[in-house]
Every structure is written in structure tokens, then in C-alpha cells.
Design a protein around this motif. Structure first.
Motif, PDB file in Angstrom:
ATOM      1  N   THR A 120      -3.895  14.731  -3.748  1.00  0.00           N
ATOM      2  CA  THR A 120      -3.034  15.905  -3.556  1.00  0.00           C
ATOM      3  C   THR A 120      -1.579  15.524  -3.770  1.00  0.00           C
ATOM      4  OG1 THR A 120      -2.703  15.508  -1.189  1.00  0.00           O
ATOM      5  CG2 THR A 120      -4.620  16.854  -1.819  1.00  0.00           C
ATOM      6  N   ALA A 121      -0.777  16.556  -4.037  1.00  0.00           N
ATOM      7  CA  ALA A 121       0.666  16.339  -4.209  1.00  0.00           C
ATOM      8  C   ALA A 121       1.373  16.532  -2.869  1.00  0.00           C
ATOM      9  CB  ALA A 121       1.216  17.296  -5.260  1.00  0.00           C
ATOM     10  N   ALA A 122       0.881  15.857  -1.847  1.00  0.00           N
ATOM     11  CA  ALA A 122       1.509  15.927  -0.524  1.00  0.00           C
ATOM     12  C   ALA A 122       2.829  15.155  -0.559  1.00  0.00           C
ATOM     13  CB  ALA A 122       0.572  15.343   0.519  1.00  0.00           C
ATOM     14  N   LYS A 123       3.566  15.208   0.562  1.00  0.00           N
ATOM     15  CA  LYS A 123       4.785  14.407   0.640  1.00  0.00           C
ATOM     16  C   LYS A 123       4.424  12.947   0.420  1.00  0.00           C
ATOM     17  CE  LYS A 123       7.315  17.487   3.748  1.00  0.00           C
ATOM     18  NZ  LYS A 123       7.971  17.642   5.068  1.00  0.00           N
ATOM     19  N   TYR A 124       5.373  12.205  -0.161  1.00  0.00           N
ATOM     20  CA  TYR A 124       5.082  10.803  -0.485  1.00  0.00           C
ATOM     21  C   TYR A 124       4.642  10.007   0.748  1.00  0.00           C
ATOM     22  CZ  TYR A 124       6.553  10.844  -5.395  1.00  0.00           C
ATOM     23  OH  TYR A 124       6.626  11.065  -6.741  1.00  0.00           O
ATOM     24  N   GLY A 125       5.214  10.329   1.889  1.00  0.00           N
ATOM     25  CA  GLY A 125       4.819   9.615   3.111  1.00  0.00           C
ATOM     26  C   GLY A 125       3.333   9.753   3.389  1.00  0.00           C
ATOM     27  N   LYS A 126       2.782  10.958   3.179  1.00  0.00           N
ATOM     28  CA  LYS A 126       1.357  11.175   3.403  1.00  0.00           C
ATOM     29  C   LYS A 126       0.525  10.447   2.349  1.00  0.00           C
ATOM     30  CE  LYS A 126       1.322  15.561   5.905  1.00  0.00           C
ATOM     31  NZ  LYS A 126       0.822  16.962   5.922  1.00  0.00           N
ATOM     32  N   GLN A 127       1.025  10.424   1.117  1.00  0.00           N
ATOM     33  CA  GLN A 127       0.292   9.730   0.061  1.00  0.00           C
ATOM     34  C   GLN A 127       0.265   8.225   0.330  1.00  0.00           C
ATOM     35  OE1 GLN A 127       0.847  11.095  -4.045  1.00  0.00           O
ATOM     36  NE2 GLN A 127       2.127  12.783  -3.298  1.00  0.00           N
ATOM     37  N   ILE A 128       1.357   7.697   0.840  1.00  0.00           N
ATOM     38  CA  ILE A 128       1.392   6.268   1.193  1.00  0.00           C
ATOM     39  C   ILE A 128       0.416   5.987   2.329  1.00  0.00           C
ATOM     40  CG2 ILE A 128       2.831   4.446   2.194  1.00  0.00           C
ATOM     41  CD1 ILE A 128       5.183   5.640   0.585  1.00  0.00           C
ATOM     42  N   ARG A 129       0.368   6.884   3.322  1.00  0.00           N
ATOM     43  CA  ARG A 129      -0.572   6.677   4.423  1.00  0.00           C
ATOM     44  C   ARG A 129      -2.021   6.748   3.934  1.00  0.00           C
ATOM     45  NH1 ARG A 129       3.498   9.365   7.213  1.00  0.00           N
ATOM     46  NH2 ARG A 129       2.540  11.441   6.966  1.00  0.00           N
ATOM     47  N   TYR A 130      -2.275   7.597   2.941  1.00  0.00           N
ATOM     48  CA  TYR A 130      -3.605   7.662   2.320  1.00  0.00           C
ATOM     49  C   TYR A 130      -3.974   6.284   1.753  1.00  0.00           C
ATOM     50  CZ  TYR A 130      -7.179   8.903  -1.177  1.00  0.00           C
ATOM     51  OH  TYR A 130      -8.328   8.959  -1.942  1.00  0.00           O
ATOM     52  N   ALA A 131      -3.016   5.646   1.064  1.00  0.00           N
ATOM     53  CA  ALA A 131      -3.264   4.308   0.507  1.00  0.00           C
ATOM     54  C   ALA A 131      -3.451   3.279   1.621  1.00  0.00           C
ATOM     55  CB  ALA A 131      -2.115   3.905  -0.409  1.00  0.00           C
ATOM     56  N   GLU A 132      -2.636   3.363   2.670  1.00  0.00           N
ATOM     57  CA  GLU A 132      -2.723   2.394   3.768  1.00  0.00           C
ATOM     58  C   GLU A 132      -4.092   2.443   4.439  1.00  0.00           C
ATOM     59  OE1 GLU A 132       1.860   1.973   5.430  1.00  0.00           O
ATOM     60  OE2 GLU A 132       0.611   3.630   6.129  1.00  0.00           O
ATOM     61  N   ARG A 133      -4.597   3.640   4.678  1.00  0.00           N
ATOM     62  CA  ARG A 133      -5.890   3.772   5.368  1.00  0.00           C
ATOM     63  C   ARG A 133      -7.017   3.118   4.571  1.00  0.00           C
ATOM     64  NH1 ARG A 133      -3.960   9.015   6.493  1.00  0.00           N
ATOM     65  NH2 ARG A 133      -5.221   9.907   4.800  1.00  0.00           N
ATOM     66  N   ARG A 134      -6.890   3.078   3.286  1.00  0.00           N
ATOM     67  CA  ARG A 134      -7.935   2.494   2.445  1.00  0.00           C
ATOM     68  C   ARG A 134      -7.650   1.048   2.053  1.00  0.00           C
ATOM     69  NH1 ARG A 134      -7.640   7.459   2.543  1.00  0.00           N
ATOM     70  NH2 ARG A 134      -9.380   8.890   2.145  1.00  0.00           N
ATOM     71  N   GLY A 135      -6.501   0.551   2.447  1.00  0.00           N
ATOM     72  CA  GLY A 135      -6.148  -0.831   2.116  1.00  0.00           C
ATOM     73  C   GLY A 135      -5.636  -1.003   0.709  1.00  0.00           C
ATOM     74  N   ILE A 136      -5.305   0.099   0.013  1.00  0.00           N
ATOM     75  CA  ILE A 136      -4.774   0.002  -1.348  1.00  0.00           C
ATOM     76  C   ILE A 136      -3.374  -0.615  -1.278  1.00  0.00           C
ATOM     77  CG2 ILE A 136      -4.112   1.306  -3.414  1.00  0.00           C
ATOM     78  CD1 ILE A 136      -6.134   3.482  -2.492  1.00  0.00           C
ATOM     79  N   PRO A 137      -3.138  -1.735  -1.950  1.00  0.00           N
ATOM     80  CA  PRO A 137      -1.874  -2.455  -1.726  1.00  0.00           C
ATOM     81  C   PRO A 137      -0.651  -1.865  -2.430  1.00  0.00           C
ATOM     82  CG  PRO A 137      -3.300  -3.704  -3.203  1.00  0.00           C
ATOM     83  CD  PRO A 137      -4.096  -2.531  -2.748  1.00  0.00           C
ATOM     84  N   PHE A 138      -0.847  -1.152  -3.558  1.00  0.00           N
ATOM     85  CA  PHE A 138       0.304  -0.702  -4.356  1.00  0.00           C
ATOM     86  C   PHE A 138       0.279   0.806  -4.565  1.00  0.00           C
ATOM     87  CE2 PHE A 138      -0.408  -5.122  -5.556  1.00  0.00           C
ATOM     88  CZ  PHE A 138       0.862  -5.648  -5.399  1.00  0.00           C
ATOM     89  N   VAL A 139       1.467   1.401  -4.471  1.00  0.00           N
ATOM     90  CA  VAL A 139       1.631   2.812  -4.813  1.00  0.00           C
ATOM     91  C   VAL A 139       2.602   2.907  -5.994  1.00  0.00           C
ATOM     92  CG1 VAL A 139       2.445   5.079  -4.047  1.00  0.00           C
ATOM     93  CG2 VAL A 139       1.125   3.634  -2.477  1.00  0.00           C
TER      94      VAL A 139
END
Length: 441
Positions: free
Chosen positions: A382-401
Motif C-alpha cells: 500500500t501507499a501508506a505513510k513511509y513510517g508505516k511502510q518501514i514498520r511493514y519491513a521491520e516486522r518481516r525482517g526486511i533489511p532495506f527500504v
């Protein structure tokens, strides 16, 4: 409202992170098997029941196959069962295809098997095995028995698991020793000694007297043999010191010394001659292997041995040697103790942030360029605020945005906070971040 499903005991289903660990294990094992020249093989899941039931002790464990709507007069499926190991189907395959195979035939199989036994730690009703076998026509060179534990050691040593210890024995040592003692039923003696860890030496001695007619002195000698173990060839001197002689015993000691010495050169401390290893010796005809993980000695994770009676057809005979790695058993033991982990729960290395839904095509092009270079990438859902997109990556352990811009791109390591300009055609992550890393828990 439907009821919540209840898990089926003995049929493991790993979470995605656990499944990635298992797949990495399988990749390592497969790679090593092929490095030693073993060719891949996959056999069907079912075999005729009369073939599966040849080993009487498995009668109650075989899953029978039948169609729910089968015609009463159609017994074709009723005569089929799911294989409980990979040895029975392999023997059948060799007999069916002997005219097309080049001998010695070296194959590996990594497949599921099914066994209807009571589930408990390390035992499952559905499980994955990784087997290697070498078969030849009429005769099989002993050097294949020497190689088997080296292949397993190489396969397992590349995994983030505790060190393995391979215990070896030889049917000829035990049978020759019992013959030299004057015992007329070596198989009964083997079965008695196999119970040593479960019932103790006193009850084994009584069992030897009951089933083989052993005297107190003979039973004591059998227990003395079972007590011998060594990481080098000194075990042979210990056996000879017991004062028993027999040509078959001498042959077995010579073979076992070769296996032990080869392993000491290949990987010191890996292999130990342990003369109480008796499981399967009534089936195997030469070297036998049992492998345990240090700290988990109660359960074998790999076993096998030399067999001269796997398959025969008319005057053709196909002796072989094989060993099986219990992949599901290893996974279950270590995951159950929290001893295995992985650096992230998804393969994704980079999440491409989505500035606006209208920019999705641009972001897809960035992701495609990174994937083309072997970098696992997904676009934010989704095109949520960048903060939410970063948290999406953090929850999955994705290291780079990845932040796509109209005048250039930037990529951020969300663990350290470091951020800088990057091009999807040239940027690469540090090697340790490219794929999830398995580690001991």
C-alpha cells in the motif's frame, strides 16, 4: 462459524521461516551428494502392499491407499500402500530398470515417507529423508563402505547444527566373535545386545542365556565386546585381547579399521568405532552406521549400512551400501529446543516503498531491475505513510527500504538508519544480507 482446525500429530507443517531453514538444509545436502557423484532419483509414493510388508515388523505402520468411492469389485488400489522408507522403492526401481542402469549405480533420493507409528520426539508419521545408496551387480567394492560416512559428514558439517558423531560397527565383527565363542545363533545374540541401552547388561546376559544358550562366560564375553569403542584402530587390539578367533572376525576387524582410519584422515573426531551398535545388523551384512548430534545422543539422525540382499532377480544379485539422513528429525529436534533460527522470516532483501498508488508501475520497474540481478525484492502493498511502510519491513525482517524519486533513488538500511543514493542497475546489498542467514538459536 466453523471450528478451528486441530493440528494432526506427527504431520509437521513448518512456518515459512522454518521452511526456509529446511530448504537450505536440503540444498546443502543435495549439493554435497552431487559433489560425490550421486545422481538424483524420485520414486512413486506408493508400492504394492506385498512388497511393503516383507519386513514383518512394519505391518502395523504401513498406510494403506484406497479411493473413497472405489467400486466394490475393484481391488487395484486396495493393494497399494505409502512407502515407509526409501529403501524398498529403491530396490524395486533397481530390479525394474537394471537393463538401463550403469553399475555401480550411485543415486540420491530426497523424499517424504509415511509411517503410522506413535508420534513422539524425533518420530513422525510423515517425514523427509535424504538417502544415498550405491549398488552393483554381483559384487560391490568395499571402498564404497568407506566413503559413506564421509559424504554424510560433509553434508551435515556445512549446516548450523551441533557437531555430529558417527558410530560404526561391522556385522562381520559381531557374527565372527559370536561364532568364535561357540554361539550357534548369532542373530539372536545381535538382537539381545541391541537391547543393551534399554535393559542394561544384567538383563542382556539373561536374554543371551535364554535365546542362545550362552554360558555365563560367553555372555560376559559378548558384553565385553559391546563395551569396546575407540576413535582409532586401537579397538581392534581390544577385541583381539578378548582371546576369540574366527576368520569372519578377522575380516570384519580389517574392514572396520579401514573405515575408521579413512574418517580420521578426512575429519578427526568425526567417527568412532562402537561395538555395541547392533541395530539393523540382522539386516546389514557389513559396516553399519549410526549418527547422533552432540547433546542429542538419544536419537539417531542418520543410519545405514552394507547389505548384500537388497534385491535379486533370478541369478542377478545387487549388493549395496546406503545411508539415510532424517531431515525432519533434525529439524524437529533443533526447532523444538529453540536451537535453530533465521535472520528474517521472508526471502525479501529490499522493500520498494510506494509514494503513491499511481507510481506502482515505476516501483515495479525498480523491483524488476533488482530481481534481475538476483536481489529478492517486493513492492510495498500500500501507499501508506513511509513510517508505516518501514514498520511493514521491520516486522518481516526486511533489511532495506528503497525510496524511488523522480530525480534519483535512495536506499535505507532500516537497522542502522544509514541512507544514501543508489541505482537499481548497480546497487547491491552486503553479501550477508542478500539471503536469510540460518544460525544456531
Amino acid at each position: 462459524m466453523s471450528a478451528r482446525p486441530t493440528p494432526l500429530s506427527g504431520f509437521p507443517e513448518w512456518l515459512p521461516a522454518q521452511r526456509m531453514i529446511e530448504q537450505r538444509f536440503l540444498d546443502r545436502i543435495r549439493t554435497v551428494f552431487e559433489l560425490y557423484g550421486y545422481a538424483p532419483l524420485e520414486t512413486r509414493a506408493v508400492e504394492p502392499l506385498d512388497q511393503l510388508l516383507r519386513k514383518g515388523e512394519t505391518d502395523k505402520e504401513v498406510y494403506v491407499l484406497r479411493r473413497l468411492q472405489a467400486d466394490a469389485d475393484d481391488a487395484s488400489d486396495a493393494a497399494l500402500g505409502l512407502h515407509f522408507d526409501l529403501t524398498v522403492p529403491f530396490a524395486r526401481f533397481v530390479l525394474e530398470n537394471a537393463g538401463k542402469l550403469h553399475f555401480p549405480f550411485k543415486r540420491y533420493q530426497i523424499q517424504k515417507a509415511w509411517r503410522g507409528e506413535r508420534p513422539q520426539e524425533g518420530r513422525y508419521r510423515e517425514f523427509t529423508q535424504a538417502d544415498i545408496d550405491v549398488v552393483d551387480r554381483d559384487t560391490l567394492g568395499f571402498h564404497h563402505e568407506v566413503e559413506m560416512p564421509l559424504v554424510v559428514a560433509d553434508a551435515l558439517s556445512g549446516l548450523p547444527i551441533p557437531p555430529v558423531r558417527i558410530q560404526v560397527n561391522n556385522r562381520k565383527v559381531c557374527e565372527g566373535f559370536y561364532r568364535g565363542l561357540g554361539l550357534s545363533d548369532p542373530d539372536a545374540a545381535l538382537r539381545a545386545v541391541d537391547k543393551l541401552d534399554k535393559i542394561g547388561p544384567a538383563k542382556v546376559a539373561a536374554l543371551l542365556a535364554e535365546t542362545t544358550g550362552a554360558t555365563d562366560a560367553q555372555a560376559e564375553a559378548c558384553l565385553a565386546l559391546a563395551a569396546i569403542s575407540a576413535e582409532d584402530a586401537s579397538f581392534a587390539d581390544a577385541v583381539r585381547a578378548l582371546g576369540v578367533s574366527d576368520p569372519l572376525l578377522d575380516e570384519g576387524l580389517e574392514e572396520l579399521v579401514r573405515v575408521v582410519e579413512a574418517a580420521r584422515e578426512h575429519a578427526p573426531g568425526l567417527l568412532i568405532a562402537d561395538l555395541k551398535i547392533a541395530r539393523g545388523l540382522d539386516y546389514y551384512t557389513g559396516t553399519v552406521y549410526e549418527t547422533v548430534l552432540r547433546g542429542y545422543e538419544g536419537l539417531s539422525i542418520s543410519s545405514g549400512g552394507r547389505y548384500d540382499n537388497l534385491a535379486s532377480s533370478g541369478t542377478d544379485r545387487f549388493p549395496g551400501v546406503g545411508i539415510s539422513i532424517g531431515v525432519t528429525r533434525i529439524m524437529g529436534l533443533l526447532l523444538g529446543k529453540g536451537a535453530l533460527g533465521i535472520s528474517r522470516s521472508v526471502p525479501t532483501c529490499v522493500l520498494v516503498a510506494l509514494p503513491a498508488e499511481q507510481r506502482r508501475a515505476d516501483c515495479d520497474r525498480v523491483a524488476a531491475a533488482l530481481r534481475k540481478r538476483g536481489i529478492a525484492t517486493e513492492v510495498s502493498p500500500t501507499a501508506a505513510k513511509y513510517g508505516k511502510q518501514i514498520r511493514y519491513a521491520e516486522r518481516r525482517g526486511i533489511p532495506f527500504v528503497w525510496f524511488p524519486g523522480e530525480d534519483g533513488h535512495e536506499v535505507k538500511d532500516i537497522r542502522s538508519g544509514e541512507q544514501g543514493a543508489a541505482s537499481p542497475d548497480t546497487w547491491s546489498p552486503p553479501e550477508p544480507d542478500l539471503r536469510p542467514v540460518i544460525h544456531e538459536g
